[in-house]
Write a protein that holds these residues in place. Structure first.
Motif, PDB file in Angstrom:
ATOM      1  N   GLY A   1     -68.138  74.965  35.179  1.00  0.00           N
ATOM      2  CA  GLY A   1     -66.786  75.494  35.065  1.00  0.00           C
ATOM      3  C   GLY A   1     -66.662  76.552  33.991  1.00  0.00           C
ATOM      4  O   GLY A   1     -67.603  76.862  33.260  1.00  0.00           O
ATOM      5  N   ASN A   2     -65.470  77.148  33.905  1.00  0.00           N
ATOM      6  CA  ASN A   2     -65.169  78.133  32.871  1.00  0.00           C
ATOM      7  C   ASN A   2     -65.028  77.459  31.518  1.00  0.00           C
ATOM      8  O   ASN A   2     -65.031  76.224  31.404  1.00  0.00           O
ATOM      9  CB  ASN A   2     -63.863  78.868  33.203  1.00  0.00           C
ATOM     10  N   THR A   3     -64.863  78.265  30.479  1.00  0.00           N
ATOM     11  CA  THR A   3     -64.662  77.709  29.131  1.00  0.00           C
ATOM     12  C   THR A   3     -63.505  76.722  29.114  1.00  0.00           C
ATOM     13  O   THR A   3     -63.557  75.693  28.430  1.00  0.00           O
ATOM     14  CB  THR A   3     -64.406  78.846  28.126  1.00  0.00           C
ATOM     15  N   ARG A   4     -62.458  77.032  29.861  1.00  0.00           N
ATOM     16  CA  ARG A   4     -61.293  76.137  29.933  1.00  0.00           C
ATOM     17  C   ARG A   4     -61.692  74.702  30.274  1.00  0.00           C
ATOM     18  O   ARG A   4     -61.105  73.736  29.781  1.00  0.00           O
ATOM     19  CB  ARG A   4     -60.320  76.680  30.979  1.00  0.00           C
ATOM     20  N   ASP A   5     -62.699  74.574  31.111  1.00  0.00           N
ATOM     21  CA  ASP A   5     -63.142  73.251  31.552  1.00  0.00           C
ATOM     22  C   ASP A   5     -63.988  72.533  30.511  1.00  0.00           C
ATOM     23  O   ASP A   5     -64.291  71.341  30.661  1.00  0.00           O
ATOM     24  CB  ASP A   5     -63.939  73.378  32.853  1.00  0.00           C
ATOM     25  N   LEU A   6     -64.389  73.245  29.467  1.00  0.00           N
ATOM     26  CA  LEU A   6     -65.272  72.669  28.446  1.00  0.00           C
ATOM     27  C   LEU A   6     -64.528  72.247  27.192  1.00  0.00           C
ATOM     28  O   LEU A   6     -65.117  71.654  26.291  1.00  0.00           O
ATOM     29  CB  LEU A   6     -66.353  73.691  28.078  1.00  0.00           C
ATOM     30  N   VAL A   7     -63.234  72.568  27.108  1.00  0.00           N
ATOM     31  CA  VAL A   7     -62.459  72.310  25.897  1.00  0.00           C
ATOM     32  C   VAL A   7     -61.720  70.978  25.991  1.00  0.00           C
ATOM     33  O   VAL A   7     -60.966  70.738  26.937  1.00  0.00           O
ATOM     34  CB  VAL A   7     -61.447  73.452  25.642  1.00  0.00           C
ATOM     35  N   LEU A   8     -61.918  70.131  24.994  1.00  0.00           N
ATOM     36  CA  LEU A   8     -61.200  68.859  24.907  1.00  0.00           C
ATOM     37  C   LEU A   8     -60.000  68.944  23.966  1.00  0.00           C
ATOM     38  O   LEU A   8     -58.987  68.289  24.187  1.00  0.00           O
ATOM     39  CB  LEU A   8     -62.140  67.755  24.428  1.00  0.00           C
ATOM     40  N   GLY A   9     -60.130  69.713  22.899  1.00  0.00           N
ATOM     41  CA  GLY A   9     -59.040  69.819  21.934  1.00  0.00           C
ATOM     42  C   GLY A   9     -59.168  71.078  21.104  1.00  0.00           C
ATOM     43  O   GLY A   9     -60.246  71.675  21.014  1.00  0.00           O
ATOM     44  N   LEU A  10     -58.062  71.487  20.483  1.00  0.00           N
ATOM     45  CA  LEU A  10     -58.039  72.698  19.663  1.00  0.00           C
ATOM     46  C   LEU A  10     -57.291  72.477  18.367  1.00  0.00           C
ATOM     47  O   LEU A  10     -56.403  71.620  18.266  1.00  0.00           O
ATOM     48  CB  LEU A  10     -57.339  73.851  20.412  1.00  0.00           C
ATOM     49  N   GLU A  11     -57.650  73.272  17.391  1.00  0.00           N
ATOM     50  CA  GLU A  11     -56.870  73.433  16.170  1.00  0.00           C
ATOM     51  C   GLU A  11     -56.404  74.884  16.162  1.00  0.00           C
ATOM     52  O   GLU A  11     -57.213  75.800  16.331  1.00  0.00           O
ATOM     53  CB  GLU A  11     -57.729  73.144  14.939  1.00  0.00           C
ATOM     54  N   VAL A  12     -55.108  75.089  16.003  1.00  0.00           N
ATOM     55  CA  VAL A  12     -54.540  76.425  16.148  1.00  0.00           C
ATOM     56  C   VAL A  12     -53.548  76.705  15.030  1.00  0.00           C
ATOM     57  O   VAL A  12     -52.725  75.846  14.688  1.00  0.00           O
ATOM     58  CB  VAL A  12     -53.811  76.575  17.504  1.00  0.00           C
ATOM     59  N   VAL A  13     -53.620  77.903  14.456  1.00  0.00           N
ATOM     60  CA  VAL A  13     -52.609  78.367  13.513  1.00  0.00           C
ATOM     61  C   VAL A  13     -51.609  79.214  14.287  1.00  0.00           C
ATOM     62  O   VAL A  13     -51.979  80.191  14.950  1.00  0.00           O
ATOM     63  CB  VAL A  13     -53.227  79.181  12.370  1.00  0.00           C
ATOM     64  N   LEU A  14     -50.344  78.831  14.221  1.00  0.00           N
ATOM     65  CA  LEU A  14     -49.287  79.517  14.946  1.00  0.00           C
ATOM     66  C   LEU A  14     -48.852  80.775  14.200  1.00  0.00           C
ATOM     67  O   LEU A  14     -49.161  80.953  13.009  1.00  0.00           O
ATOM     68  CB  LEU A  14     -48.109  78.566  15.157  1.00  0.00           C
ATOM     69  N   PRO A  15     -48.123  81.678  14.857  1.00  0.00           N
ATOM     70  CA  PRO A  15     -47.698  82.917  14.204  1.00  0.00           C
ATOM     71  C   PRO A  15     -46.897  82.704  12.917  1.00  0.00           C
ATOM     72  O   PRO A  15     -46.904  83.553  12.031  1.00  0.00           O
ATOM     73  CB  PRO A  15     -46.833  83.589  15.276  1.00  0.00           C
ATOM     74  N   THR A  16     -46.234  81.575  12.801  1.00  0.00           N
ATOM     75  CA  THR A  16     -45.450  81.262  11.604  1.00  0.00           C
ATOM     76  C   THR A  16     -46.294  80.707  10.464  1.00  0.00           C
ATOM     77  O   THR A  16     -45.789  80.534   9.358  1.00  0.00           O
ATOM     78  CB  THR A  16     -44.384  80.223  11.958  1.00  0.00           C
ATOM     79  N   GLY A  17     -47.566  80.407  10.736  1.00  0.00           N
ATOM     80  CA  GLY A  17     -48.431  79.799   9.726  1.00  0.00           C
ATOM     81  C   GLY A  17     -48.580  78.304   9.887  1.00  0.00           C
ATOM     82  O   GLY A  17     -49.416  77.683   9.210  1.00  0.00           O
ATOM     83  N   GLU A  18     -47.799  77.685  10.763  1.00  0.00           N
ATOM     84  CA  GLU A  18     -47.937  76.248  11.003  1.00  0.00           C
ATOM     85  C   GLU A  18     -49.288  75.956  11.651  1.00  0.00           C
ATOM     86  O   GLU A  18     -49.808  76.762  12.426  1.00  0.00           O
ATOM     87  CB  GLU A  18     -46.822  75.759  11.933  1.00  0.00           C
ATOM     88  N   ILE A  19     -49.848  74.806  11.338  1.00  0.00           N
ATOM     89  CA  ILE A  19     -51.133  74.395  11.905  1.00  0.00           C
ATOM     90  C   ILE A  19     -50.895  73.294  12.929  1.00  0.00           C
ATOM     91  O   ILE A  19     -50.273  72.273  12.627  1.00  0.00           O
ATOM     92  CB  ILE A  19     -52.088  73.871  10.815  1.00  0.00           C
ATOM     93  N   TRP A  20     -51.365  73.518  14.144  1.00  0.00           N
ATOM     94  CA  TRP A  20     -51.340  72.465  15.151  1.00  0.00           C
ATOM     95  C   TRP A  20     -52.727  71.848  15.230  1.00  0.00           C
ATOM     96  O   TRP A  20     -53.693  72.510  15.597  1.00  0.00           O
ATOM     97  CB  TRP A  20     -50.944  73.003  16.533  1.00  0.00           C
ATOM     98  N   ASP A  21     -52.825  70.578  14.876  1.00  0.00           N
ATOM     99  CA  ASP A  21     -54.090  69.858  14.924  1.00  0.00           C
ATOM    100  C   ASP A  21     -54.153  69.080  16.229  1.00  0.00           C
ATOM    101  O   ASP A  21     -53.630  67.979  16.347  1.00  0.00           O
ATOM    102  CB  ASP A  21     -54.224  68.909  13.731  1.00  0.00           C
TER     103      ASP A  21
END
Length: 470
Positions: free
Chosen positions: A160-180
């Protein structure tokens, strides 16, 4: 507040050595690999942690500063290059390069966004596991960019594509908030799957700083054949036979034209022709198994033997060892870079239903050859998932700039044919800046409305990678 004051503040947040303001230091971050885009910026930032990315974004949000996230700078649609206006700041995640966790029993690995894909593959190998994403740029592209563009590569057929290989993400939002969201669960039915918002979003909704990814059993046996055929129709028939007989054991099936192989023999170090004679088209076919007991060599020989009897295959070379398997893939992975020495190349990253690949190729090759007599179509790619890199090199001796000036017209010709078959104008490279003007022609008003709503809600000031995709 002056820009110099912003640079000073960023230096306080991440250290002055990681705030690049001199043209010489900035140069590697401002030029796209194909030289289609040359950006301008006053600041390149190189944070070393998620918390530093968060601090940067919080400051940028408060002061309305535009931020362009960048990974390994291998993208091919200009999304990672700042605009020529000079009012965008580049944020490189290269220093976010830690491996946070490897769980062989759970078949997962958690890494930061700046980990180079080849290094990630190596970490999996250390624990006798496989991370299957494989690209020609894997020695320099980074996993954060792979996820942000939903990279495809040569293993999509099996994994599959990369999308199919991802289980979870850590992302910094445009406001600086961190989504764990670094979960490694295989099942989690607790509402919206938020990670999917950021996969393929090309850094327009948030900055991916880390990812939890799937690992797979490492193949114990690998067999490959380099096959010469007369036309794509024969390649399609071979594929359907191989898929029916081998099922999930078929892990690679790539198509290449003779001209592409000739470019490799001419420009790619250590490349050699696997077959004695010349053929119009070639297929690289790979079978793999996690069991030493599985007779995949016998299966490969049986499939090709049947194809010989049916007249589908003109010749084939079987890899005699793992080194020869790598030699075959060396040719396939070098197919993009060898076009560069041949002058201008007009690119199309498209997909059509697998069953229509031969018809698409016949029609598109005829159309571009009529549009630019003497041009050299080099269509290659993943016949198993319908993704063809329909690249067209300039005629021998033609003026490169004059040829590349025909880019939009040729795109229109090829994309219209893609549309006839219900295909996509961007199979795996994304939209970025290059294909943004084309999006309205291939997305419905409802789709565009939903995309704009998501962008406004997550990035109300339009500061994160503005002008990309939408």
């Amino acid at each position: 507040m002056e820009r110099t004051a912003h640079a000073d503040r960023f230096a306080e947040l991440i250290g002055s050595a990681n705030v690049l303001t001199s043209p010489a230091d900035q140069a590697p971050y401002l030029v796209e690999w194909r030289d289609l885009y040359r950006g301008v910026t006053e600041i390149v930032l190189r944070p070393g942690s998620t918390q530093e990315v968060s601090a940067i974004m919080a400051y940028a949000y408060a002061h309305d500063l535009k931020i362009v996230p960048q990974g390994g700078n291998t993208g091919l649609v200009g999304g990672q290059i700042p605009q020529e206006t000079g009012d965008e700041i580049v944020l490189s995640v290269t220093r976010l390069n830690k491996v946070r966790d490897v769980d062989p029993a759970g078949f997962t690995i958690t890494v930061e966004a700046g980990v180079v894909l080849e290094a990630l593959q190596g970490e999996a190998e250390k624990v006798d596991r496989l991370f299957p994403l494989a690209l020609g740029a894997q020695g320099s592209c980074q996993i954060g960019g792979n996820i942000s563009t939903n990279a495809g590569g040569t293993a999509v057929l099996a994994y599959g594509n990369t999308r199919d290989l991802v289980l979870g993400l850590e992302v910094v939002l445009p406001t600086g908030e961190i989504w764990d969201g670094l979960r490694t669960l295989r099942k989690d039915n607790t509402g919206y799957d938020l990670k999917q918002l950021f996969i393929g979003a090309e850094g327009t909704l948030g900055i991916i700083t880390a990812a939890s990814l799937k690992l797979f059993p490492k193949p114990k046996k690998l067999e490959a054949a380099f096959v010469g055929l007369q036309d794509p129709q024969a390649a399609l028939k071979l594929f359907t036979t191989a898929r029916a007989q081998a099922g999930p054991v078929l892990t690679g099936f790539e198509i290449m034209p003779r001209v592409g192989l000739e470019f490799c023999l001419k420009h790619l170090e250590a490349a050699r022709d696997p077959l004695e004679g010349s053929h119009e088209w070639y297929v690289l076919m790979e079978l793999s198994s996690g069991s030493e007991a599985f007779p995949i060599r016998d299966l490969l020989e049986s499939i090709l033997g049947e194809a010989f009897e049916e007249g589908l295959v003109e010749d084939a070379a079987f890899a005699q060892n793992l080194s020869q398997v790598h030699d075959f893939w060396h040719i396939r992975h070098g197919m993009s870079e060898v076009q560069k020495p041949e002058g201008g190349s007009i690119k199309h990253d498209v997909s059509v239903p697998v069953s229509h690949i031969p018809e698409f190729l016949d029609k598109a090759i005829a159309a571009v050859s009529e549009f630019v007599p003497g041009c050299r179509p080099v269509p290659f790619g993943h016949i198993g998932d319908g993704n063809i890199h329909f690249n067209v090199s300039q005629p021998v001796g033609a003026d490169k700039n004059e040829y590349l000036a025909k880019w939009d017209e040729m795109n229109e010709i090829v994309h219209s044919i893609v549309g006839e078959f219900g295909g996509s104008i961007s199979a795996e490279h994304g939209i970025g800046r290059l294909k943004k003007p084309l999006l309205a022609d291939v997305k419905s008003e409802t789709e565009l409305m939903l995309m704009r709503r998501i962008k406004r809600d997550l990035d109300p000031k339009n500061l994160l990678n503005p002008g990309r995709i939408l």
